[in-house]
Design an enzyme around this catalytic site. Structure first.
Site, PDB file in Angstrom:
ATOM      1  N   GLU A 356       0.802  -1.223   0.000  1.00 25.28           N
ATOM      2  CA  GLU A 356       0.000   0.000   0.000  1.00 25.28           C
ATOM      3  C   GLU A 356       0.834   1.272   0.000  1.00 25.28           C
ATOM      4  OE1 GLU A 356      -3.802   1.976   2.423  1.00 25.28           O
ATOM      5  OE2 GLU A 356      -2.983   0.039   3.040  1.00 25.28           O
ATOM      6  N   LYS A 372      -8.769  -1.303   1.201  1.00 28.07           N
ATOM      7  CA  LYS A 372      -9.808  -1.829   2.092  1.00 28.07           C
ATOM      8  C   LYS A 372     -10.570  -2.908   1.344  1.00 28.07           C
ATOM      9  CE  LYS A 372      -9.363  -0.133   6.060  1.00 28.07           C
ATOM     10  NZ  LYS A 372      -9.047  -1.081   7.132  1.00 28.07           N
TER      11      LYS A 372
END
Length: 552
Positions: A356, A372
């Site tokens: 990420e 997410k």
């Protein structure tokens, strides 16, 4: 160094007439402001003071000229000593990244920003640096770490060369999760037995940079901390030649360079932990029942309107089994990732397989890529495809992702030009070694006069690993998680001398130090969360970490 910055701050706070800083001498014992002159009357004001902080290697002296005034706000006006470009040498043949890291990791404070999965959008570049000319460390009780970093960066004006990878020298290293407590009035966890710095960054004048898409690599040498043109050019050439020689040497795999000054922590001095069944030597700060109850508590907070989402984590910990360099070698092979990395702080080492990006700044353009939504991969291709489809169609996971997208839009809106913040991707599927993720992209353009540090102040830590609203979510995290997160959910990356920035979010990360390996894992809790499924997800995310930790 810091006496200089504190003297400047004192002038501003007491409305003392502007002074011109004539010289700063840099040597192995710290930074010394030699002489200041009052601009309004020309009188010599004498020596401002001396302080020794961090690690400064014997690099001779540098003369640095800058202007400060009563409006000083924690930063020093950047003054370019010249328009000198960095020295660059292309490396042919292109060295393999892991082999090059082997030759650097015995140097002080080795940093490896490692795109272990090569992909044009996410894993195009890797960077290797070591032996910074200064280290800046901040504890939680030392105020305004980012102000100190801004002041240090402002002392060096570096140009970059177009067409090369963005990081061509600058500040790089660790921003721990607890740095957020310097930015907001937040409670702390009940235990913080390791005391990892909230910020630890080196000022790196030499970088080895790879463009994996073009299959090219370069050594880039800035010549800092020298700023007088001839001296800076000489240092740049000398340092480039030294690192080039090192890359040509055959070396055995070393252990980490920096022996810790901190003693190992005895098991009895750790925060309360619980053996994990079936995992030899592994413990967690939660039992399974306690984690499930904490999820239910989060759901209760959501039901009463406190929050929409909270990221809840458990800390996995085991005694160190071998050297952190060997640990990261196993991790990057077991769980390759586009924002992977290794950083030797000295007393601690961070080994990360992060997928990420937190934030990137490039010529004023900003991007953040929150993750997410997670599913474990299946072994059979048909089953794995079914898992992919189910994740993409999951209303719960998509809603969880969109909540964080909205939070990051708000964070970027605090420092970006009105109307420039846009959502470029929503819930894009990305596949990694052990899991599938939903990833979104939010972009913007910084307002005039604002830079990377302003963005950090507005957005750190990332919303994907806190929850929404962010402040209330972080308060709940401090209540429910027993131990400080440290590097976990903080960031690893760089802020260039030219104002560029690229930071990961430190998930899928192991922190080595004081005789232990820590590997927290967690996930976002929303109203529809099933506690048992959320707990199982933490173990799916831990799979690559545990393979690296438990198989020397």
């Amino acid at each position: 160094m810091w006496a200089y910055f504190e003297e400047v701050r004192r002038q501003a706070e007491n409305n003392i007439p502007r002074r011109r800083v004539l010289a700063i001498d840099v040597g192995c014992h710290g930074w010394l402001v030699q002489r200041c002159r009052n601009v309004s009357d020309g009188k010599d004001m004498g020596t401002a003071g001396q302080a020794s902080r961090g690690t400064l290697h014997p690099v001779g002296c540098v003369r640095l000229v800058g202007w400060v005034g009563p409006g000083y706000n924690g930063a020093v006006t950047r003054v370019s000593s010249s328009t000198i470009e960095p020295l660059v040498e292309e490396l042919r043949p292109v060295p393999e990244t892991e082999a090059a890291w082997a030759k650097f990791c015995a140097l002080p404070h080795c940093l490896f920003l490692d795109s272990a999965t090569v992909e044009p959008r996410r894993g195009r570049y890797s960077f290797l640096a070591a032996d910074p000319f200064a280290m800046i460390r901040s504890r939680l009780d030392e105020p305004d770490a980012l102000g100190r970093l801004a002041a240090a960066l402002a002392a060096f004006a570096g140009t970059t060369i177009a067409g090369l990878p963005l990081f061509q020298g600058g500040a790089a290293g660790l921003f721990s999760y607890e740095l957020g407590r310097q930015l907001e009035d937040l409670p702390g966890a009940a235990f913080d037995e390791f005391g990892v710095p909230v910020m630890a960054v080196g000022l790196f004048d030499v970088v080895v940079a790879w463009d994996h898409l073009a299959n090219r690599a370069w050594i880039i040498s800035q010549g800092f901390p020298e700023t007088e043109p001839a001296a800076r050019s000489r240092r740049a050439a000398r340092r480039l030649a030294a690192f080039a020689r090192l890359l040509k040497q055959d070396v055995d795999w070393p252990t980490s360079a920096s022996p810790s000054a901190l003693p190992p922590i005895d098991r009895t001095d750790l925060a309360p932990s619980h053996a994990v069944p079936g995992r030899d030597g592994l413990a967690s700060d939660f039992t399974e029942d306690a984690y499930l109850r904490s999820i239910e508590r989060v759901v209760d907070y959501i039901a009463t309107g406190d929050v929409f989402q909270v990221n809840l984590a458990q800390r996995l910990i085991c005694p160190a089994r071998d050297d952190p360099v060997a640990l990261y070698r196993r991790l990057r092979r077991a769980n390759p990732a586009p924002f992977a990395g290794y950083f030797d702080l000295g007393d601690f080492q961070v080994a990360s397989a992060s997928p990420e990006r937190f934030v990137q700044v490039r010529d004023g353009a900003v991007e953040t890529r929150p993750i997410k939504g997670t599913r474990p991969r299946a072994e059979e291709p048909q089953q794995d495809e079914a898992v992919r489809r189910e994740l993409c169609q999951s209303a719960k996971d998509r809603a969880e992702n969109v909540m964080i997208v909205d939070l990051m839009r708000n964070d970027l809106g605090r420092v970006c030009r009105p109307g420039s913040v846009r959502v470029e991707d929503v819930c894009r599927l990305e596949t990694y070694q052990f899991v599938h993720h939903l990833v979104s992209s939010v972009t913007g353009r910084l307002r005039e006069g604002l830079g990377a540090i302003d963005l950090l102040r507005a957005a750190f830590p990332g919303g994907s690993i806190t929850g929404a609203p962010k402040i209330r979510a972080m308060q709940i995290i401090a209540e429910l998680e027993p131990v400080a997160r440290g590097p976990y959910c903080g960031s690893l990356g760089y802020l260039g001398f030219d104002g560029a920035m690229d930071l990961s979010i430190l998930i899928r990360t192991i922190t080595a130090g004081r005789g232990w390996w820590q590997a927290p894992v967690g996930g976002g809790i929303v109203a529809e969360s099933d506690p048992a499924r959320e707990y199982a997800e933490t173990w799916h995310k831990a799979e690559g970490l545990l393979r690296a930790m438990q198989s020397p």
